[in-house]
Design a protein around this motif. Structure first.
Motif, PDB file in Angstrom:
ATOM      1  N   ARG A 138      10.062 -55.840 -13.670  1.00 37.62           N
ATOM      2  CA  ARG A 138      11.309 -55.947 -12.745  1.00 37.62           C
ATOM      3  C   ARG A 138      12.350 -55.585 -14.762  1.00 37.62           C
ATOM      4  O   ARG A 138      12.671 -55.403 -15.362  1.00 37.62           O
ATOM      5  CB  ARG A 138      12.108 -57.518 -13.372  1.00 37.62           C
ATOM      6  N   LEU A 139      12.698 -53.972 -13.283  1.00 38.13           N
ATOM      7  CA  LEU A 139      13.510 -53.200 -14.286  1.00 38.13           C
ATOM      8  C   LEU A 139      15.284 -53.470 -13.540  1.00 38.13           C
ATOM      9  O   LEU A 139      15.213 -54.424 -12.996  1.00 38.13           O
ATOM     10  CB  LEU A 139      13.475 -51.729 -14.022  1.00 38.13           C
ATOM     11  N   SER A 140      16.046 -53.659 -14.963  1.00 42.88           N
ATOM     12  CA  SER A 140      17.317 -53.946 -14.817  1.00 42.88           C
ATOM     13  C   SER A 140      18.370 -52.313 -15.292  1.00 42.88           C
ATOM     14  O   SER A 140      17.900 -51.936 -16.230  1.00 42.88           O
ATOM     15  CB  SER A 140      17.853 -54.624 -15.155  1.00 42.88           C
ATOM     16  N   PHE A 141      19.075 -52.164 -13.999  1.00 41.82           N
ATOM     17  CA  PHE A 141      19.594 -50.981 -14.020  1.00 41.82           C
ATOM     18  C   PHE A 141      21.169 -51.290 -14.473  1.00 41.82           C
ATOM     19  O   PHE A 141      21.520 -52.038 -13.309  1.00 41.82           O
ATOM     20  CB  PHE A 141      19.201 -49.730 -13.906  1.00 41.82           C
ATOM     21  N   ALA A 142      22.223 -50.974 -15.315  1.00 43.39           N
ATOM     22  CA  ALA A 142      23.522 -51.665 -14.532  1.00 43.39           C
ATOM     23  C   ALA A 142      24.521 -49.489 -15.240  1.00 43.39           C
ATOM     24  O   ALA A 142      24.136 -48.850 -16.023  1.00 43.39           O
ATOM     25  CB  ALA A 142      24.052 -52.246 -16.081  1.00 43.39           C
ATOM     26  N   ILE A 143      25.662 -49.939 -14.637  1.00 44.71           N
ATOM     27  CA  ILE A 143      26.966 -48.307 -14.763  1.00 44.71           C
ATOM     28  C   ILE A 143      27.723 -49.484 -14.635  1.00 44.71           C
ATOM     29  O   ILE A 143      28.450 -49.558 -13.776  1.00 44.71           O
ATOM     30  CB  ILE A 143      26.260 -47.845 -13.766  1.00 44.71           C
ATOM     31  N   GLN A 144      28.831 -48.502 -14.903  1.00 47.01           N
ATOM     32  CA  GLN A 144      30.449 -49.407 -14.477  1.00 47.01           C
ATOM     33  C   GLN A 144      31.450 -47.882 -13.985  1.00 47.01           C
ATOM     34  O   GLN A 144      30.842 -46.344 -14.551  1.00 47.01           O
ATOM     35  CB  GLN A 144      31.216 -49.511 -15.994  1.00 47.01           C
ATOM     36  N   VAL A 164      16.751 -38.787  -5.365  1.00 46.88           N
ATOM     37  CA  VAL A 164      16.919 -38.417  -6.777  1.00 46.88           C
ATOM     38  C   VAL A 164      15.491 -38.881  -6.416  1.00 46.88           C
ATOM     39  O   VAL A 164      14.797 -38.697  -6.983  1.00 46.88           O
ATOM     40  CB  VAL A 164      17.248 -38.693  -7.656  1.00 46.88           C
ATOM     41  N   PHE A 165      15.166 -39.328  -5.629  1.00 45.92           N
ATOM     42  CA  PHE A 165      14.082 -40.575  -5.666  1.00 45.92           C
ATOM     43  C   PHE A 165      13.314 -39.522  -4.455  1.00 45.92           C
ATOM     44  O   PHE A 165      11.475 -39.463  -4.349  1.00 45.92           O
ATOM     45  CB  PHE A 165      13.771 -41.604  -4.487  1.00 45.92           C
ATOM     46  N   VAL A 211       9.444 -52.936  -9.415  1.00 38.07           N
ATOM     47  CA  VAL A 211       8.304 -52.172  -9.408  1.00 38.07           C
ATOM     48  C   VAL A 211       6.880 -52.373 -10.212  1.00 38.07           C
ATOM     49  O   VAL A 211       6.368 -53.666 -11.316  1.00 38.07           O
ATOM     50  CB  VAL A 211       8.779 -50.704  -9.908  1.00 38.07           C
ATOM     51  N   THR A 212       6.276 -51.724  -9.672  1.00 42.80           N
ATOM     52  CA  THR A 212       4.504 -52.281  -9.988  1.00 42.80           C
ATOM     53  C   THR A 212       3.992 -51.506 -11.186  1.00 42.80           C
ATOM     54  O   THR A 212       5.032 -49.878 -11.342  1.00 42.80           O
ATOM     55  CB  THR A 212       3.519 -51.287  -8.300  1.00 42.80           C
ATOM     56  N   ASP A 213       2.855 -51.475 -12.429  1.00 42.69           N
ATOM     57  CA  ASP A 213       2.873 -50.781 -13.485  1.00 42.69           C
ATOM     58  C   ASP A 213       3.249 -49.093 -12.727  1.00 42.69           C
ATOM     59  O   ASP A 213       3.987 -48.354 -14.070  1.00 42.69           O
ATOM     60  CB  ASP A 213       0.969 -51.152 -13.957  1.00 42.69           C
ATOM     61  N   GLU A 214       2.463 -48.881 -12.043  1.00 39.82           N
ATOM     62  CA  GLU A 214       2.720 -46.982 -12.029  1.00 39.82           C
ATOM     63  C   GLU A 214       3.561 -46.728 -11.663  1.00 39.82           C
ATOM     64  O   GLU A 214       3.585 -45.063 -11.914  1.00 39.82           O
ATOM     65  CB  GLU A 214       1.061 -47.082 -11.106  1.00 39.82           C
ATOM     66  N   HIS A 215       4.130 -47.420 -11.382  1.00 42.01           N
ATOM     67  CA  HIS A 215       5.878 -46.845 -10.618  1.00 42.01           C
ATOM     68  C   HIS A 215       7.011 -47.041 -12.097  1.00 42.01           C
ATOM     69  O   HIS A 215       8.057 -46.646 -12.095  1.00 42.01           O
ATOM     70  CB  HIS A 215       6.448 -47.624  -9.622  1.00 42.01           C
ATOM     71  N   ARG A 216       6.572 -47.817 -12.752  1.00 39.03           N
ATOM     72  CA  ARG A 216       7.873 -48.037 -14.129  1.00 39.03           C
ATOM     73  C   ARG A 216       8.164 -46.840 -14.797  1.00 39.03           C
ATOM     74  O   ARG A 216       9.679 -46.704 -14.434  1.00 39.03           O
ATOM     75  CB  ARG A 216       7.270 -49.245 -14.934  1.00 39.03           C
ATOM     76  N   LYS A 217       7.135 -45.869 -15.073  1.00 35.55           N
ATOM     77  CA  LYS A 217       8.049 -45.040 -16.147  1.00 35.55           C
ATOM     78  C   LYS A 217       8.196 -43.564 -14.971  1.00 35.55           C
ATOM     79  O   LYS A 217      10.290 -44.116 -15.235  1.00 35.55           O
ATOM     80  CB  LYS A 217       7.355 -43.685 -16.527  1.00 35.55           C
ATOM     81  N   GLU A 232      12.788 -42.633 -15.846  1.00 32.93           N
ATOM     82  CA  GLU A 232      13.762 -42.126 -15.214  1.00 32.93           C
ATOM     83  C   GLU A 232      15.203 -41.852 -14.522  1.00 32.93           C
ATOM     84  O   GLU A 232      16.046 -41.195 -14.643  1.00 32.93           O
ATOM     85  CB  GLU A 232      12.898 -40.998 -15.915  1.00 32.93           C
ATOM     86  N   VAL A 233      14.362 -41.884 -13.468  1.00 33.82           N
ATOM     87  CA  VAL A 233      15.098 -41.748 -12.050  1.00 33.82           C
ATOM     88  C   VAL A 233      16.549 -42.237 -12.039  1.00 33.82           C
ATOM     89  O   VAL A 233      17.222 -41.499 -11.193  1.00 33.82           O
ATOM     90  CB  VAL A 233      13.979 -41.578 -10.482  1.00 33.82           C
ATOM     91  N   PHE A 234      15.969 -44.148 -11.863  1.00 32.64           N
ATOM     92  CA  PHE A 234      17.332 -44.383 -11.164  1.00 32.64           C
ATOM     93  C   PHE A 234      18.555 -44.448 -12.341  1.00 32.64           C
ATOM     94  O   PHE A 234      19.608 -44.040 -11.276  1.00 32.64           O
ATOM     95  CB  PHE A 234      16.971 -45.752 -11.058  1.00 32.64           C
ATOM     96  N   PRO A 235      18.549 -44.567 -13.295  1.00 27.75           N
ATOM     97  CA  PRO A 235      19.924 -43.532 -14.028  1.00 27.75           C
ATOM     98  C   PRO A 235      20.914 -42.880 -13.442  1.00 27.75           C
ATOM     99  O   PRO A 235      21.985 -42.878 -13.345  1.00 27.75           O
ATOM    100  CB  PRO A 235      19.444 -43.977 -15.600  1.00 27.75           C
TER     101      PRO A 235
END
Length: 153
Positions: free
Chosen positions: A10-16, A40-41, A127-133, A137-140
């Protein structure tokens, strides 16, 4: 809203964002702006949905490949939650294969909260282990585009 799947992170991203939640919501799910921030994806990516709770969503590339999901929860302008189900090839939903079984059931949640005269946008994604990196990098970058589009007058 999350269940723990094997090999899922589980990844978490935040922006104001200095814009009201309603505007950020529209940027996220309006066809034109959705295509801008998701490029970007995958350049040319788009989604086909009515964006209503319980409905299907097809997340697609220009070639018609991608994945299909359901909208687990939609509370405008607070929460959009997707449950990812499987793969689409050439515009057709495919039966679950060995690869898609690894992530079928993964969740992706967009939470919008009023904060500091703007909107705090948080995205939680399985995300799966192979897509974590890749997603780390891309979601931000994608969220930065959402911010720029939302803050335009």
């Amino acid at each position: 809203m999350f269940i723990k799947l094997p090999n899922i992170n589980r990844l978490s991203f935040a922006i104001q964002i200095k814009a009201p939640r309603e505007k950020v919501w529209d940027v996220l799910w309006n066809d034109n702006s959705y295509r801008q921030w998701t490029r970007v994806f995958s350049e040319g990516s788009y989604a086909v949905s009515d964006w209503k709770e319980g409905s299907k969503v097809h997340f697609l590339s220009p070639s018609g490949d991608g994945m299909y999901s359901t909208i687990a929860k939609s509370l405008r302008p607070e929460l959009m939650s997707f449950k990812h189900l499987g793969v689409i090839k050439e515009g057709k939903e495919q039966p679950l294969g060995e690869e898609s079984k690894k992530w079928s059931g993964a969740m992706e949640n967009y939470t919008l909260r009023e904060k500091d005269a703007g909107t705090a946008l948080t995205v939680d994604i399985d995300v799966t282990d192979e897509h974590r990196k890749y997603f780390s990098e891309v979601f931000p970058k994608a969220l930065q585009i959402v911010k720029e589009l939302s803050e335009k007058s």
